[in-house]
Design a protein around this motif. Structure first.
Motif, mmCIF file in Angstrom:
data_model
loop_
_atom_site.group_PDB
_atom_site.id
_atom_site.type_symbol
_atom_site.label_atom_id
_atom_site.label_comp_id
_atom_site.label_asym_id
_atom_site.label_seq_id
_atom_site.Cartn_x
_atom_site.Cartn_y
_atom_site.Cartn_z
ATOM 1 N N ALA A 65 0.810 -1.220 0.000
ATOM 2 C CA ALA A 65 0.000 0.000 0.000
ATOM 3 C C ALA A 65 0.842 1.269 0.000
ATOM 4 C CB ALA A 65 -0.937 0.000 1.204
ATOM 5 N N MET A 66 1.942 1.273 0.755
ATOM 6 C CA MET A 66 2.752 2.479 0.866
ATOM 7 C C MET A 66 3.862 2.537 -0.179
ATOM 8 S SD MET A 66 3.052 3.112 4.982
ATOM 9 C CE MET A 66 3.361 4.875 4.804
ATOM 10 N N ALA A 67 3.861 1.587 -1.103
ATOM 11 C CA ALA A 67 4.899 1.567 -2.142
ATOM 12 C C ALA A 67 4.660 2.625 -3.208
ATOM 13 C CB ALA A 67 4.960 0.190 -2.784
ATOM 14 N N ASP A 68 3.426 3.071 -3.374
ATOM 15 C CA ASP A 68 3.091 4.106 -4.360
ATOM 16 C C ASP A 68 3.455 5.462 -3.769
ATOM 17 O OD1 ASP A 68 1.958 5.971 -6.052
ATOM 18 O OD2 ASP A 68 0.041 4.920 -6.266
ATOM 19 N N ARG A 69 4.632 5.963 -4.116
ATOM 20 C CA ARG A 69 5.111 7.224 -3.540
ATOM 21 C C ARG A 69 4.212 8.396 -3.926
ATOM 22 N NH1 ARG A 69 9.763 8.636 -1.089
ATOM 23 N NH2 ARG A 69 9.334 6.597 -0.161
ATOM 24 N N HIS A 70 3.721 8.393 -5.147
ATOM 25 C CA HIS A 70 2.841 9.485 -5.564
ATOM 26 C C HIS A 70 1.567 9.499 -4.725
ATOM 27 C CE1 HIS A 70 4.802 9.616 -9.839
ATOM 28 N NE2 HIS A 70 5.654 9.899 -8.865
ATOM 29 N N GLY A 71 0.989 8.314 -4.526
ATOM 30 C CA GLY A 71 -0.209 8.226 -3.702
ATOM 31 C C GLY A 71 0.060 8.627 -2.262
ATOM 32 N N LEU A 72 1.224 8.239 -1.728
ATOM 33 C CA LEU A 72 1.578 8.616 -0.367
ATOM 34 C C LEU A 72 1.724 10.128 -0.238
ATOM 35 C CD1 LEU A 72 2.428 7.991 2.526
ATOM 36 C CD2 LEU A 72 4.729 7.475 1.685
ATOM 37 N N LEU A 73 2.358 10.759 -1.218
ATOM 38 C CA LEU A 73 2.496 12.217 -1.176
ATOM 39 C C LEU A 73 1.144 12.907 -1.267
ATOM 40 C CD1 LEU A 73 5.685 12.751 -3.386
ATOM 41 C CD2 LEU A 73 5.505 12.976 -0.889
ATOM 42 N N ASP A 74 0.240 12.361 -2.078
ATOM 43 C CA ASP A 74 -1.121 12.914 -2.136
ATOM 44 C C ASP A 74 -1.754 12.895 -0.746
ATOM 45 O OD1 ASP A 74 -0.970 13.259 -4.891
ATOM 46 O OD2 ASP A 74 -2.053 11.402 -5.350
ATOM 47 N N ARG A 75 -1.653 11.749 -0.081
ATOM 48 C CA ARG A 75 -2.274 11.588 1.228
ATOM 49 C C ARG A 75 -1.613 12.477 2.281
ATOM 50 N NH1 ARG A 75 -5.416 6.813 1.625
ATOM 51 N NH2 ARG A 75 -5.590 5.784 -0.408
ATOM 52 N N LEU A 76 -0.300 12.596 2.223
ATOM 53 C CA LEU A 76 0.397 13.463 3.165
ATOM 54 C C LEU A 76 0.007 14.925 2.988
ATOM 55 C CD1 LEU A 76 3.925 11.812 3.146
ATOM 56 C CD2 LEU A 76 2.537 12.231 5.179
#
Length: 321
Positions: A65-76
């Motif tokens: 789940a946390m491997a998608d850096r773009h998605g993680l940055l969106d959430r952050l």
């Protein structure tokens, strides 16, 4: 995180900046309006995002789940856009991304210092300091550094690791930076390092962590919520933030446990990652707002700058950072 598919090139500029102008990270840090600083009587909400640096990418039943850096940055960015979020705890790569995005204006910054104890590795207890150094955090204008501190009595690497932790605490204290120590009593169980989450184990871990370093003047603790938290908080005078871990059970159950623990003396707030960034409802904004509503916000300092817009029973792996 609902809605239309995001632009896959939305973070392309970060790669370009890193290639053409790497000093932009330090300029962004220098230009960043600071947070006025933690104060007693006003609890803080800090979002944690240092899990990927030690290969811990799972959230619940999603192993990457946390491997998608773009998605993680969106959430952050969505989480940090809420003014109730005081800061971030991140590894250097994520911290640099957020600085370049201008997402950390007016926020507390805690850098993740030791990520060498890779999740599932045979040497996981030998959690070496491979992330932020105290000198680097001072240069960034950070509030402090965080260190995961597994105390494994059955692993011969533990004494050397505790010595390295003590030196890191001293290095931070020399610069008047907070040392956020996250201790666990741990044990090897069929080839996996398991954190023991009994009340007695957390009390023992707090006692050991509190005594590390030549001074405790700048030491905070980061502790899991376990039964009888009043006994845990009676075991230390260190400012303490509660950790969240991997979301399990219903959000209502989680928030109820946090709320009770937040009312105890010495609790400075929450430092939560996956529970807020990957909530079961998948609404980061709602999860952040719910967590923020539990805090004693006190009276915000008049000089505080405006941020830029932008369990009772849990498994050991669920709280391991």
């Amino acid at each position: 995180m609902n809605g239309a598919d995001p632009d896959p090139r939305r973070y392309e500029h970060l790669s370009r900046i890193r290639l053409d102008d790497p000093e932009a990270v330090h300029r962004a840090a220098a230009a960043r309006p600071p947070h006025p600083g933690p104060l007693s009587g006003r609890q803080n909400l800090i979002v944690a995002a240092d899990h990927p640096a030690r290969g811990a990418l799972a959230v619940g039943e999603q192993p990457l789940a946390m491997a998608d850096r773009h998605g993680l940055l969106d959430r952050l960015q969505e989480a940090l856009a809420n003014p109730a979020v005081d800061g971030v705890l991140a590894s250097p790569d994520i911290m640099d991304d957020l600085l370049l995005l201008g997402a950390l204006d007016g926020k507390l910054l805690f850098g993740s210092m030791n990520r060498g104890g890779l999740a599932g590795a045979v040497n996981e207890a030998d959690d070496r300091f491979t992330g932020h150094t105290a000198a680097a955090l001072q240069k960034l204008g950070a509030t402090g550094g965080k260190m995961l501190t597994r105390i494994c009595l059955g692993d011969p690497a533990t004494p050397a690791f505790l010595e390295a932790t003590a030196k890191a605490i001293d290095s931070l204290a020399e610069r008047r930076l907070v040392a956020m120590v996250e201790p666990f009593i741990s044990e090897w169980d069929h080839g996996r390092l398991r954190n023991i989450l009994s009340t007695e184990a957390v009390i023992r871990s707090a006692a050991i962590a509190s005594g590390l370093g030549s001074t405790s003047a700048y030491t905070w603790l980061k502790l899991p919520v376990v039964p009888e938290m009043e006994r845990v908080m009676a075991a230390t005078t260190m400012p303490t933030v509660l950790l969240g871990g991997d979301p399990t059970g219903s959000p209502q159950e989680t928030y109820s446990l946090w709320e009770a623990a937040l009312r105890l003396p010495g609790v400075q707030g929450l430092t939560v990652g996956r529970t807020l960034l990957y909530p079961k409802t998948d609404s980061v904004s709602e999860a952040v707002a719910a967590a923020a509503s539990l805090l004693d916000s006190g009276t915000p300092p008049e000089t505080a700058p405006a941020p830029a817009p932008a369990p009772q029973t849990r498994s050991e792996q669920e709280v391991s950072n």
